[in-house]
Scaffold this motif. Sequence first.
Motif, PDB file in Angstrom:
ATOM      1  N   GLU A 172      36.114  43.822  48.468  1.00 12.06           N
ATOM      2  CA  GLU A 172      36.922  43.322  49.579  1.00 12.06           C
ATOM      3  C   GLU A 172      37.361  41.888  49.334  1.00 12.06           C
ATOM      4  N   LEU A 173      36.445  41.071  48.785  1.00  9.54           N
ATOM      5  CA  LEU A 173      36.806  39.696  48.461  1.00  9.54           C
ATOM      6  C   LEU A 173      37.878  39.657  47.379  1.00  9.54           C
ATOM      7  N   ARG A 174      37.788  40.568  46.421  1.00  8.24           N
ATOM      8  CA  ARG A 174      38.807  40.657  45.379  1.00  8.24           C
ATOM      9  C   ARG A 174      40.175  40.977  46.004  1.00  8.24           C
ATOM     10  N   THR A 175      40.186  41.878  46.975  1.00 14.25           N
ATOM     11  CA  THR A 175      41.438  42.228  47.649  1.00 14.25           C
ATOM     12  C   THR A 175      42.004  41.033  48.401  1.00 14.25           C
ATOM     13  N   VAL A 176      41.125  40.272  49.059  1.00  9.20           N
ATOM     14  CA  VAL A 176      41.567  39.076  49.782  1.00  9.20           C
ATOM     15  C   VAL A 176      42.230  38.089  48.826  1.00  9.20           C
ATOM     16  N   VAL A 177      41.619  37.880  47.664  1.00 11.11           N
ATOM     17  CA  VAL A 177      42.179  36.946  46.679  1.00 11.11           C
ATOM     18  C   VAL A 177      43.519  37.461  46.160  1.00 11.11           C
ATOM     19  N   ASN A 178      43.595  38.759  45.876  1.00 11.42           N
ATOM     20  CA  ASN A 178      44.830  39.331  45.343  1.00 11.42           C
ATOM     21  C   ASN A 178      45.977  39.254  46.343  1.00 11.42           C
ATOM     22  N   GLU A 179      45.646  39.363  47.627  1.00 11.24           N
ATOM     23  CA  GLU A 179      46.689  39.386  48.657  1.00 11.24           C
ATOM     24  C   GLU A 179      46.942  38.018  49.273  1.00 11.24           C
ATOM     25  N   ALA A 180      46.329  36.981  48.691  1.00 10.00           N
ATOM     26  CA  ALA A 180      46.527  35.634  49.232  1.00 10.00           C
ATOM     27  C   ALA A 180      47.951  35.144  49.044  1.00 10.00           C
ATOM     28  N   GLY A 181      48.639  35.729  48.048  1.00 14.06           N
ATOM     29  CA  GLY A 181      50.040  35.364  47.824  1.00 14.06           C
ATOM     30  C   GLY A 181      50.202  33.890  47.485  1.00 14.06           C
ATOM     31  N   ALA A 182      51.162  33.254  48.168  1.00 20.55           N
ATOM     32  CA  ALA A 182      51.476  31.851  47.876  1.00 20.55           C
ATOM     33  C   ALA A 182      50.391  30.899  48.361  1.00 20.55           C
ATOM     34  N   LEU A 183      49.441  31.393  49.164  1.00 18.20           N
ATOM     35  CA  LEU A 183      48.378  30.519  49.659  1.00 18.20           C
ATOM     36  C   LEU A 183      47.475  30.037  48.519  1.00 18.20           C
ATOM     37  N   ILE A 184      47.318  30.867  47.500  1.00 21.58           N
ATOM     38  CA  ILE A 184      46.516  30.492  46.335  1.00 21.58           C
ATOM     39  C   ILE A 184      47.385  30.655  45.105  1.00 21.58           C
ATOM     40  N   PRO A 185      47.596  29.605  44.312  1.00 19.78           N
ATOM     41  CA  PRO A 185      48.422  29.731  43.097  1.00 19.78           C
ATOM     42  C   PRO A 185      47.907  30.837  42.188  1.00 19.78           C
ATOM     43  N   GLN A 186      48.816  31.472  41.469  1.00 16.37           N
ATOM     44  CA  GLN A 186      48.466  32.596  40.606  1.00 16.37           C
ATOM     45  C   GLN A 186      47.360  32.235  39.628  1.00 16.37           C
ATOM     46  N   ARG A 187      47.444  31.025  39.069  1.00 13.81           N
ATOM     47  CA  ARG A 187      46.428  30.607  38.101  1.00 13.81           C
ATOM     48  C   ARG A 187      45.052  30.525  38.747  1.00 13.81           C
ATOM     49  N   HIS A 188      45.006  30.030  39.976  1.00 12.70           N
ATOM     50  CA  HIS A 188      43.737  29.923  40.691  1.00 12.70           C
ATOM     51  C   HIS A 188      43.206  31.297  41.070  1.00 12.70           C
ATOM     52  N   GLN A 189      44.099  32.217  41.413  1.00 14.97           N
ATOM     53  CA  GLN A 189      43.665  33.586  41.703  1.00 14.97           C
ATOM     54  C   GLN A 189      42.971  34.194  40.488  1.00 14.97           C
ATOM     55  N   GLU A 190      43.574  33.992  39.320  1.00 22.64           N
ATOM     56  CA  GLU A 190      42.982  34.547  38.100  1.00 22.64           C
ATOM     57  C   GLU A 190      41.603  33.955  37.844  1.00 22.64           C
ATOM     58  N   MET A 191      41.442  32.664  38.105  1.00 24.08           N
ATOM     59  CA  MET A 191      40.153  32.027  37.895  1.00 24.08           C
ATOM     60  C   MET A 191      39.109  32.565  38.871  1.00 24.08           C
ATOM     61  N   LEU A 192      39.493  32.737  40.119  1.00 30.41           N
ATOM     62  CA  LEU A 192      38.555  33.267  41.112  1.00 30.41           C
ATOM     63  C   LEU A 192      38.121  34.685  40.756  1.00 30.41           C
ATOM     64  N   LEU A 193      39.079  35.502  40.313  1.00 32.25           N
ATOM     65  CA  LEU A 193      38.740  36.873  39.923  1.00 32.25           C
ATOM     66  C   LEU A 193      37.848  36.874  38.693  1.00 32.25           C
ATOM     67  N   SER A 194      38.084  35.935  37.788  1.00 30.40           N
ATOM     68  CA  SER A 194      37.250  35.842  36.586  1.00 30.40           C
ATOM     69  C   SER A 194      35.820  35.474  36.948  1.00 30.40           C
ATOM     70  N   ILE A 195      35.666  34.600  37.920  1.00 34.15           N
ATOM     71  CA  ILE A 195      34.316  34.222  38.361  1.00 34.15           C
ATOM     72  C   ILE A 195      33.586  35.433  38.916  1.00 34.15           C
ATOM     73  N   MET A 196      34.299  36.255  39.692  1.00 37.15           N
ATOM     74  CA  MET A 196      33.664  37.440  40.263  1.00 37.15           C
ATOM     75  C   MET A 196      33.314  38.474  39.192  1.00 37.15           C
ATOM     76  N   ASP A 197      34.018  38.413  38.063  1.00 41.80           N
ATOM     77  CA  ASP A 197      33.757  39.371  36.983  1.00 41.80           C
ATOM     78  C   ASP A 197      32.628  38.939  36.063  1.00 41.80           C
ATOM     79  N   LEU A 198      32.119  37.719  36.239  1.00 43.14           N
ATOM     80  CA  LEU A 198      31.097  37.218  35.323  1.00 43.14           C
ATOM     81  C   LEU A 198      29.865  38.108  35.288  1.00 43.14           C
ATOM     82  N   GLU A 199      29.492  38.670  36.427  1.00 43.88           N
ATOM     83  CA  GLU A 199      28.288  39.498  36.449  1.00 43.88           C
ATOM     84  C   GLU A 199      28.500  40.850  35.774  1.00 43.88           C
ATOM     85  N   LYS A 200      29.759  41.220  35.552  1.00 42.06           N
ATOM     86  CA  LYS A 200      30.043  42.490  34.890  1.00 42.06           C
ATOM     87  C   LYS A 200      30.136  42.342  33.370  1.00 42.06           C
TER      88      LYS A 200
END
Length: 426
Positions: A172-200
Motif C-alpha cells: 500500500e505504501l508503494r502504491t502511495v509513492v507511485n501515485e504521488a505524481g508531481a508531489l514527489i519528484p520521479q527521482r525521489h520516488q525511485e529512491m523511496l521504492l528502492s529503500i522499500m526493496d532493500l529487504e528483498k
Amino acid sequence: MDDISTGVLLSTLFVLIILSAYFSGSETAMMSLNRYRLRHLANSGHKGAKRAIKMLERPDRLIGLILIGNNLVNILASAIATIIGIRLFGDVGVAISTGVLTLVVLVFAEVTPKTVAALHPERIAFPSSLILRVLLVVLSPFVKVVNFITSTFLRLLGIRSVKADDALSQEELRTVVNEAGALIPQRHQEMLLSIMDLEKVTVDDIMIPRSDLYAININDDFKSINKQVIQSPHTRVLLYRDTIDDAVGFVHLRDALRLQSKGQFSKSSLLRAVKELYFIPEATPLNVQLSNFQHNKERIGLVVDEYGDIQGLVTLEDILEEIVGDFTTSMVTTPSEDITLQQDGSYLIEASINIRELNKEMSWQFPIDGPKTINGLVLEYLEEIPEPNTSMRLYGYPLEVIDVADNMIKTVRVMPQHYLPPTKAK
C-alpha cells in the motif's frame, strides 16, 4: 399536532431536512478524511484536526452518534410530512407525502451533502466535529446502549476490536509513492521504492563475486605486489596468502602510498597496515547489512557461505547505489560496458553480469530468485557446460552462447526483439 399550523409544520420539516443533510454530510466527511494528512494537521496544532482524529479513534461511537441523530431526524420528518399530506390531500396524502419526502431526502439530505462532503471532507468535517463532540456528550447514554448492542453482535461475528487501524502495508505504501505524481519528484520516488526493496535484496545479489575480486597475493614477488598496488582501480585492496580463502585483510591505498613515499614500503610494513577483516553471512538482506555497517562502523566486508568460504565482497557504497543509483555515472540509465549493442539489434553480454543489474539496465525479465549471473542461469537451464554457438530460448529470450572458457560461459548474444513471454517455468 392538530393545533399546530401547517406553516409551522412545513418550517419544522425544512429544518429537519437540513439536520438530516448535516448528519449525512458529516458522516461522509469524517470517514473521507485522509488519515495521514489529518495526523499531520493535528501535529501542527490544527484544532479541528485534533477533534476529528480524537473522534475517529473510536469509529463505532462516531457512527452510532451520527446514525442516532440521522434516524431520529428522518423519522420525525416522516411523521410531520404524513400529517401535512393528510391535511392537504386527505387519505391519498400519505402516499403523496411519502413519495415527495423520499425524493427530497434522497436529493437534498443524502446525495447532495454526501457528494459535497466527499469532495471537500476537511471543510465539512472540521467545523462539524465541534457540534458532534457536543452531541456525543448529550446523547452519550443512547450511544453507549447502541454501541453495547453493536459490539455484542460484532463479537458473535468474530470481530473483537473496533479501533481504526490506519497502518499501511508495504504494498500500500508503494502504491502511495507511485501515485504521488508531481508531489514527489520521479527521482525521489525511485529512491523511496528502492529503500522499500532493500529487504528483498540480499548481499549475494550485489556483491562483487569471488572470481572478479581485485586482490593481491602477499606471497607474490615484491615487485609484482608494488605494481599491483600502483595499478589498483580501488582505494581498498584485499591481501591474501595463495588463496582468497586465506585472506589477510584490506589495505587502504592511501596507507600504501604513504609507505612508498617514505621509502618504508615492504611486505612486512604492508601487512602492518592492513585493516581487520569484516565478514558478512551470505543471504543477509541489504536493509540488515546497511544497519550492520552503521553499527560496526565498517564500509567493506567479505561475504562468506555456511562453510566460511569467501563468496564475494560488498561495500557500503554498493548498498547506497541500490538506493540512489550508480555514483560513477550520470543519472541517465545507459548500458554498462558488459553490454554491447550489435547492428542487428542483438546484444553481446558478458555472462558474468549480475542478472538484477541486467534487468534494471535493459528492462528485461530474467528471473532473479535463482542464479545471480547469466552464466549461472544458462548452466542451470542446460545442466551442463555448453559448446560455443549453442542456442536456446531462455525465459522467452532467444540466446546464443558465443564464448566458453575455463568451464564458464564468457559471452552470450541475446536477441530481445524476438522475445516471447514464457508460457512455462523455462
